[in-house]
Design an enzyme around this catalytic site. Structure first.
Site, PDB file in Angstrom:
ATOM      1  N   ASP A 176       1.664   6.276   5.601  1.00 47.40           N
ATOM      2  CA  ASP A 176       0.688   5.348   5.032  1.00 47.40           C
ATOM      3  C   ASP A 176       1.190   4.681   3.741  1.00 47.40           C
ATOM      4  O   ASP A 176       0.463   3.926   3.115  1.00 47.40           O
ATOM      5  CB  ASP A 176      -0.653   6.077   4.800  1.00 47.40           C
ATOM      6  N   ASP A 189     -12.140   6.978   3.968  1.00 45.95           N
ATOM      7  CA  ASP A 189     -10.916   6.749   4.742  1.00 45.95           C
ATOM      8  C   ASP A 189     -10.509   5.270   4.716  1.00 45.95           C
ATOM      9  O   ASP A 189      -9.429   4.927   5.175  1.00 45.95           O
ATOM     10  CB  ASP A 189     -11.128   7.243   6.180  1.00 45.95           C
ATOM     11  N   LYS A 203       0.846  -1.201   0.000  1.00 41.64           N
ATOM     12  CA  LYS A 203       0.000   0.000   0.000  1.00 41.64           C
ATOM     13  C   LYS A 203       0.882   1.254   0.000  1.00 41.64           C
ATOM     14  O   LYS A 203       1.646   1.487   0.930  1.00 41.64           O
ATOM     15  CB  LYS A 203      -0.894  -0.004   1.248  1.00 41.64           C
ATOM     16  N   ARG A 263      -7.680  -0.459   1.111  1.00 41.64           N
ATOM     17  CA  ARG A 263      -8.229  -1.672   0.502  1.00 41.64           C
ATOM     18  C   ARG A 263      -8.705  -1.411  -0.920  1.00 41.64           C
ATOM     19  O   ARG A 263      -8.742  -2.321  -1.748  1.00 41.64           O
ATOM     20  CB  ARG A 263      -9.351  -2.235   1.394  1.00 41.64           C
ATOM     21  N   LYS A 319      -9.956  12.879   8.400  1.00 42.20           N
ATOM     22  CA  LYS A 319      -9.484  12.476   9.731  1.00 42.20           C
ATOM     23  C   LYS A 319      -9.473  13.695  10.655  1.00 42.20           C
ATOM     24  O   LYS A 319      -9.217  14.806  10.204  1.00 42.20           O
ATOM     25  CB  LYS A 319      -8.061  11.911   9.629  1.00 42.20           C
ATOM     26  N   GLU A 362      -9.402   3.680   2.274  1.00 41.34           N
ATOM     27  CA  GLU A 362      -8.881   3.800   0.910  1.00 41.34           C
ATOM     28  C   GLU A 362      -7.823   2.761   0.572  1.00 41.34           C
ATOM     29  O   GLU A 362      -7.638   2.415  -0.593  1.00 41.34           O
ATOM     30  CB  GLU A 362      -8.307   5.215   0.696  1.00 41.34           C
ATOM     31  N   ASP A 415      -2.596  10.186   3.798  1.00 41.29           N
ATOM     32  CA  ASP A 415      -3.987   9.771   3.970  1.00 41.29           C
ATOM     33  C   ASP A 415      -4.714  10.778   4.855  1.00 41.29           C
ATOM     34  O   ASP A 415      -4.655  10.703   6.080  1.00 41.29           O
ATOM     35  CB  ASP A 415      -4.030   8.367   4.587  1.00 41.29           C
TER      36      ASP A 415
HETATM   37  N1  BES Z   1      -4.135   4.336   7.049  1.00 43.64           N
HETATM   38  C1  BES Z   1      -5.291   4.102   7.827  1.00 43.64           C
HETATM   39  C2  BES Z   1      -5.071   3.064   8.916  1.00 43.64           C
HETATM   40  C3  BES Z   1      -4.265   3.518  10.110  1.00 43.64           C
HETATM   41  C4  BES Z   1      -4.834   4.315  11.070  1.00 43.64           C
HETATM   42  C5  BES Z   1      -2.998   3.054  10.280  1.00 43.64           C
HETATM   43  C6  BES Z   1      -4.106   4.677  12.177  1.00 43.64           C
HETATM   44  C7  BES Z   1      -2.267   3.408  11.403  1.00 43.64           C
HETATM   45  C8  BES Z   1      -2.827   4.234  12.346  1.00 43.64           C
HETATM   46  C9  BES Z   1      -6.424   3.584   6.957  1.00 43.64           C
HETATM   47  O1  BES Z   1      -6.469   4.088   5.673  1.00 43.64           O
HETATM   48  C10 BES Z   1      -7.693   3.996   7.626  1.00 43.64           C
HETATM   49  O2  BES Z   1      -7.953   5.158   7.692  1.00 43.64           O
HETATM   50  N2  BES Z   1      -8.447   3.007   8.096  1.00 43.64           N
HETATM   51  C11 BES Z   1      -9.667   3.250   8.778  1.00 43.64           C
HETATM   52  C12 BES Z   1     -10.674   2.261   8.255  1.00 43.64           C
HETATM   53  C13 BES Z   1     -12.068   2.555   8.700  1.00 43.64           C
HETATM   54  C14 BES Z   1     -12.590   3.803   8.034  1.00 43.64           C
HETATM   55  C15 BES Z   1     -12.929   1.373   8.363  1.00 43.64           C
HETATM   56  C16 BES Z   1      -9.427   3.063  10.263  1.00 43.64           C
HETATM   57  O3  BES Z   1      -8.680   2.157  10.635  1.00 43.64           O
HETATM   58  O4  BES Z   1      -9.968   3.841  11.028  1.00 43.64           O
HETATM   59 ZN    ZN Z   2      -4.697   4.717   4.884  1.00 40.22          ZN
HETATM   60 MN    MN Z   3      -7.560   5.908   5.545  1.00 42.92          MN
END
Ligand code: BES
Ligand code: ZN
Ligand code: MN
Length: 496
Positions: free
Chosen positions: A286, A345, A263, A349, A275, A347, A268
């Site tokens: 990210d 968010d 990824k 996947r 966020k 994104e 992000d």
């Molecule tokens: N890059 C983030 C995941 C992340 C968050 C990694 C905090 C490390 C620390 C990912 O893109 C994300 O935002 N995931 C969301 C998914 C949710 C919207 C289902 C998350 O984990 O909150």
């Molecule tokens: Zn992300």
């Molecule tokens: Mn995200």
């Protein structure tokens, strides 16, 4: 980057600015013994006075020890002889590395790889010591003023193991290079580390290894032709054009390749599902999955492993914008599966589903492993110690767990049961991109699994392991050691 070499110097006679010597709390290591007798019992006296007992994690720097040629001797506590397992050994090496980083010297000789550790051979000891010290001595410099007049810092490390460990040394050099590559790229700020920059880094790997490596970079127009609607949607809000980076390494004729996918979200923001303040700035990391697979690819190429390997990196920036994608959009993916976006968010996947489907279809890999900073839920589940591992293939999962244990870059398997699948149901598309509050790391992995059907696939969620949070945290270079070990094992180099 730290240069590694191997020698069979004697501790009291080694010609280096610092000799690093391990001390057990209940026995004498060979190097400690040698320094103790050369110095007329200095180590015994330190133990008797209680100033240095050999406790694990302790270090003590001695200057001008009589009878010892090196002007500095760094004593490193190893704890009890029987208790020195792989993890304790790595901890002691890391403590030595921290102490060395603080010294105004350019070279050191380290005798820690001499000690015995149950279940590990000398190559492992040399490699693990080199990587731990190299890790501790990492310096980020890319956007800092050159520190004029700065004291010298460690550039060369001589590893003394008593016997030949050329293989361990070679592996250390290659893996350290891959780790350093991943850390530098991970740390670079997102205004500089754009998808174009990541593609340029892939180009430097291909240029340096033109005899065995080829690079293609797919542009937006290529992605449009390939109907990569999910990858394109995530990048739509950004001024930075998306890149799909495809590196191929040929080390084994016509054999089916192994595939790594990472990824590469260079920043992000969350997109329209922005966020909140306080949880955004670390999202420059990210792209650490991308950095990790590129670093592991680089290590495998430098090791000239007798395998074929492809490395695919979808790289985009996730920004909110008038042209950006929205919650409730339905996307048409490369696999022909439609996806309802319920959260912009989620994104990672989305970019991975197109990259995974493309990699499976185009290369029919022997196995495909992706690495991604995919979910905050994985950080909650496992913290910083283990990456989350998901696979429907027990043998592949076991291989990756074993590689993680051996490299001390560990992964822990979490379920990928179809019991969780209904969380991803959508009324308007084949699948939704989020699965609700519970088991977020599992539903993210299940989403990806839809796009790798028919191929041996595993997913590493490195959200908790790829960087150290906080203002002075850095990218860790994980999962480069795990992936490099897995590829070494696949190449039949397993030596246990
Ligand atoms: N890059 C983030 C995941 C992340 C968050 C990694 C905090 C490390 C620390 C990912 O893109 C994300 O935002 N995931 C969301 C998914 C949710 C919207 C289902 C998350 O984990 O909150
Ligand atoms: Zn992300
Ligand atoms: Mn995200």
């Amino acid at each position: 980057m730290l240069e590694f070499s191997q020698s069979s110097a004697a501790p009291a006679a080694v010609d280096a600015p610092c000799a690093v010597v391990g001390v057990f709390d209940d026995a004498m290591s060979p190097a400690a013994q040698a320094v103790d007798s050369a110095s007329g019992g200095a180590l015994r006296r330190l133990r008797a006075s209680g100033d240095f007992t050999g406790k694990l994690d302790a270090t003590l720097l001695l200057h001008g020890l009589a009878g010892v040629k090196a002007p500095r001797v760094l004593l490193v506590g190893l704890g009890s002889k029987a208790g020195l397992d792989a993890k304790a050994y790595r901890r002691a090496c890391a403590e030595a590395g921290k102490a060395l980083k603080a010294m105004p010297i350019a070279a050191a000789a380290c005798f820690l790889p001499e000690v015995d550790i149950a279940g590990q051979d000398v190559d492992w000891r040399v490699r693990t010591c080199a990587l731990a010290i190299g890790h501790a001595c990492f310096r980020y410099t890319a956007t800092l003023k050159p520190a004029n007049g700065d004291a010298p810092h460690l550039e060369a490390l001589e590893l003394v193991a008593g016997v030949d460990a050329a293989k361990g040394l070679m592996q250390a050099r290659a893996i350290a290079r891959g780790v350093a590559f991943a850390r530098e790229l991970g740390c670079l700020p997102p205004n500089l580390c754009t998808p174009m920059h990541i593609a340029a880094q892939a180009q430097t790997i291909a240029d340096e290894h033109a005899e065995s490596v080829t690079l293609e970079v797919l542009e937006r127009a290529d992605m449009e032709k390939l109907h990569m609607g999910a990858l394109l949607a995530v990048s739509a809000g950004s001024a930075a054009p998306p890149k799909l980076i495809v590196l191929q390494y040929k080390g084994a004729g016509d054999a089916k390749p192994y595939a790594l996918v990472g990824k590469g979200v260079t920043f992000d923001t969350g997109g329209m599902n922005l966020k909140p303040t306080g949880s955004m700035e670390e999202m420059k990391y990210d792209m650490c999955g991308a950095a990790g697979v590129l670093g592991a690819f680089l290590a495998a190429v430098e090791l000239k492993l007798p395998i074929n390997l492809v490395c695919v990196v979808p790289s985009v920036e996730n920004m909110p914008d008038g042209g950006g994608y929205r919650p409730s959009d339905v996307l048409h993916t490369h696999a022909g599966i439609t996806v309802e976006v319920l959260n912009t968010d989620a994104e990672g996947r989305l970019i991975l589903c197109d990259a995974l489907a493309y990699t499976c279809k185009r290369f029919q890999p022997a196995a495909i492993v992706d690495a991604a900073t995919l979910t905050g839920a994985c950080v909650i589940a496992l913290g910083a110690h283990a990456s989350g591992l998901f696979s429907a293939d027990d043998a592949l999962a076991d291989e990756l767990v074993a590689a993680g244990n051996r490299s001390l870059d560990r992964a822990w398997r979490l379920p990928l049961w179809d019991d969780y699948k209904n969380q991803l149901e959508s009324a308007f598309a084949d699948i939704a991109n989020v699965g609700g509050k519970s088991a977020g790391a599992v539903t993210a992995a299940l989403f990806l699994s839809r796009f790798t059907e028919g191929t041996r696939w595993a997913h590493l969620d490195v959200a908790g392991t790829a960087w150290t949070p906080g203002r002075k945290g850095y990218a860790t270079g994980r999962p480069v050691p795990l992936l490099a070990q897995w590829l070494l094992d696949r190449a039949g180099n397993r030596d246990e």
